[in-house]
Design a protein around this motif. Structure first.
Motif, mmCIF file in Angstrom:
data_model
loop_
_atom_site.group_PDB
_atom_site.id
_atom_site.type_symbol
_atom_site.label_atom_id
_atom_site.label_comp_id
_atom_site.label_asym_id
_atom_site.label_seq_id
_atom_site.Cartn_x
_atom_site.Cartn_y
_atom_site.Cartn_z
ATOM 1 N N GLU A 232 0.824 -1.207 0.000
ATOM 2 C CA GLU A 232 0.000 0.000 0.000
ATOM 3 C C GLU A 232 0.856 1.255 0.000
ATOM 4 O O GLU A 232 0.553 2.233 -0.680
ATOM 5 C CB GLU A 232 -0.959 -0.014 1.191
ATOM 6 C CG GLU A 232 -2.081 -1.026 1.037
ATOM 7 C CD GLU A 232 -3.125 -0.915 2.124
ATOM 8 O OE1 GLU A 232 -2.756 -0.540 3.266
ATOM 9 O OE2 GLU A 232 -4.298 -1.203 1.851
ATOM 10 N N LEU B 16 -2.140 -1.603 -6.060
ATOM 11 C CA LEU B 16 -3.054 -1.428 -7.182
ATOM 12 C C LEU B 16 -2.861 -2.520 -8.227
ATOM 13 O O LEU B 16 -3.824 -3.152 -8.678
ATOM 14 C CB LEU B 16 -2.880 -0.043 -7.801
ATOM 15 C CG LEU B 16 -3.098 1.140 -6.839
ATOM 16 C CD1 LEU B 16 -2.853 2.460 -7.549
ATOM 17 C CD2 LEU B 16 -4.495 1.095 -6.236
ATOM 18 N N GLY C 104 -3.663 -5.896 -6.622
ATOM 19 C CA GLY C 104 -5.105 -6.060 -6.492
ATOM 20 C C GLY C 104 -5.766 -6.447 -7.798
ATOM 21 O O GLY C 104 -6.667 -7.298 -7.830
ATOM 22 N N GLU C 105 -5.334 -5.839 -8.901
ATOM 23 C CA GLU C 105 -5.897 -6.195 -10.206
ATOM 24 C C GLU C 105 -5.557 -7.627 -10.568
ATOM 25 O O GLU C 105 -6.393 -8.368 -11.094
ATOM 26 C CB GLU C 105 -5.396 -5.221 -11.264
ATOM 27 C CG GLU C 105 -5.986 -3.820 -11.131
ATOM 28 C CD GLU C 105 -5.571 -2.896 -12.252
ATOM 29 O OE1 GLU C 105 -4.667 -3.294 -13.041
ATOM 30 O OE2 GLU C 105 -6.134 -1.793 -12.358
ATOM 31 N N GLN D 26 -7.044 0.500 -2.938
ATOM 32 C CA GLN D 26 -7.565 -0.035 -4.193
ATOM 33 C C GLN D 26 -8.990 0.467 -4.449
ATOM 34 O O GLN D 26 -9.337 0.867 -5.569
ATOM 35 C CB GLN D 26 -7.544 -1.558 -4.115
ATOM 36 C CG GLN D 26 -7.874 -2.301 -5.379
ATOM 37 C CD GLN D 26 -7.824 -3.805 -5.157
ATOM 38 O OE1 GLN D 26 -7.524 -4.272 -4.050
ATOM 39 N NE2 GLN D 26 -8.129 -4.567 -6.187
ATOM 40 N N TYR E 160 -9.143 4.001 -5.739
ATOM 41 C CA TYR E 160 -8.452 4.246 -7.005
ATOM 42 C C TYR E 160 -9.467 4.507 -8.109
ATOM 43 O O TYR E 160 -10.466 3.786 -8.249
ATOM 44 C CB TYR E 160 -7.598 3.020 -7.347
ATOM 45 C CG TYR E 160 -6.778 3.127 -8.603
ATOM 46 C CD1 TYR E 160 -6.016 4.260 -8.878
ATOM 47 C CD2 TYR E 160 -6.734 2.070 -9.510
ATOM 48 C CE1 TYR E 160 -5.256 4.338 -10.030
ATOM 49 C CE2 TYR E 160 -5.971 2.144 -10.661
ATOM 50 C CZ TYR E 160 -5.242 3.279 -10.916
ATOM 51 O OH TYR E 160 -4.486 3.360 -12.060
ATOM 52 N N PHE F 229 -10.575 1.630 -10.396
ATOM 53 C CA PHE F 229 -10.990 0.360 -9.791
ATOM 54 C C PHE F 229 -12.287 -0.170 -10.397
ATOM 55 O O PHE F 229 -12.363 -1.310 -10.853
ATOM 56 C CB PHE F 229 -11.149 0.514 -8.272
ATOM 57 C CG PHE F 229 -11.763 -0.682 -7.606
ATOM 58 C CD1 PHE F 229 -11.110 -1.909 -7.601
ATOM 59 C CD2 PHE F 229 -13.009 -0.603 -6.993
ATOM 60 C CE1 PHE F 229 -11.673 -3.025 -6.996
ATOM 61 C CE2 PHE F 229 -13.581 -1.713 -6.383
ATOM 62 C CZ PHE F 229 -12.915 -2.920 -6.383
#
Length: 214
Positions: free
Chosen positions: A22, A28, A31-32, A63, A66, A69
């Motif tokens: 983070e 990011l 997370g994707e 996330q 964002y 997202f």
């Protein structure tokens, strides 16, 4: 410079790598990747006749905030043709620091067909009025309140309050971090809907899960 292989460190707990991810914004891209892998696995299980398997995916606060997202989430749902009805997105309770943003994003997520849970519930950001205004299905009691069940003075009083409150607001209530028989007995006696934790199983790979439970 030669980088060490994954085998050097083995598996790392989320507490070890998520704060670093983070801080560096790697969360990011991680997370994707997690969302794509999870959707792919769910699609595979569905194709193999295991459509009743429910999957939960943790979404970090960074996330969730964002700007890309939601478009990414929608893109992957369409690209992979995944059935979102059996997928729950676990959103950390800290999103309530910006309730207007949270409500708008959660409404959009709900329109995609996902179920929504508030993770780590009870750590200090929640408000009953906020909860009533959000399109959530589930609250997950933070592990600290589950550990409190064994406290000689408190005896799980806060966990009981959260369970009762959750049911009064028509939420499903999940206890996380359950590790002992005493905790299980307490949660059963107080009608907690679902429990998770090492009492039943450590974290498993998809292959291990299939071998043991599917």
């Amino acid at each position: 410079m030669k980088l060490p292989s994954m085998g050097v460190y083995g598996y790392l707990s989320p507490d070890e790598f998520i704060p670093i991810a983070e801080e560096s914004n790697l969360i990011l891209s991680i997370g994707e990747w997690v969302i794509t892998q999870a959707f792919t696995q769910k699609k595979q299980w569905d194709s193999n006749g295991k459509k009743d398997v429910k999957m939960a995916i943790n979404i970090s606060a960074r996330q969730f905030q964002y700007i890309d997202f939601l478009p990414f989430l929608q893109q992957e749902v369409i690209r992979l043709q995944v059935n979102t009805a059996k997928i729950e997105l676990e959103i950390t309770e800290s999103i309530m620091q910006n309730i207007e943003l949270a409500k708008g994003e959660l409404d959009n997520i709900k329109r995609l067909g996902f179920q929504i849970s508030i993770d780590d519930f009870g750590k200090g950001y929640s408000s009953l009025s906020y909860l009533r205004s959000l399109p959530i299905d589930t609250i997950k009691i933070d592990k600290t309140f589950i550990d409190d069940i064994s406290h000689p003075r408190h005896k799980g009083s806060l966990a009981k309050v959260i369970i009762d409150m959750g049911h009064n607001m028509n939420f499903i209530v999940i206890a996380e971090g359950v590790e002992t028989k005493d905790q299980i007995d307490f949660l059963k006696d107080n009608q907690c809907d679902i429990v998770q934790g090492y009492f039943y199983s450590k974290a498993l790979t998809p292959t291990e899960l299939e071998r043991l439970y599917l």
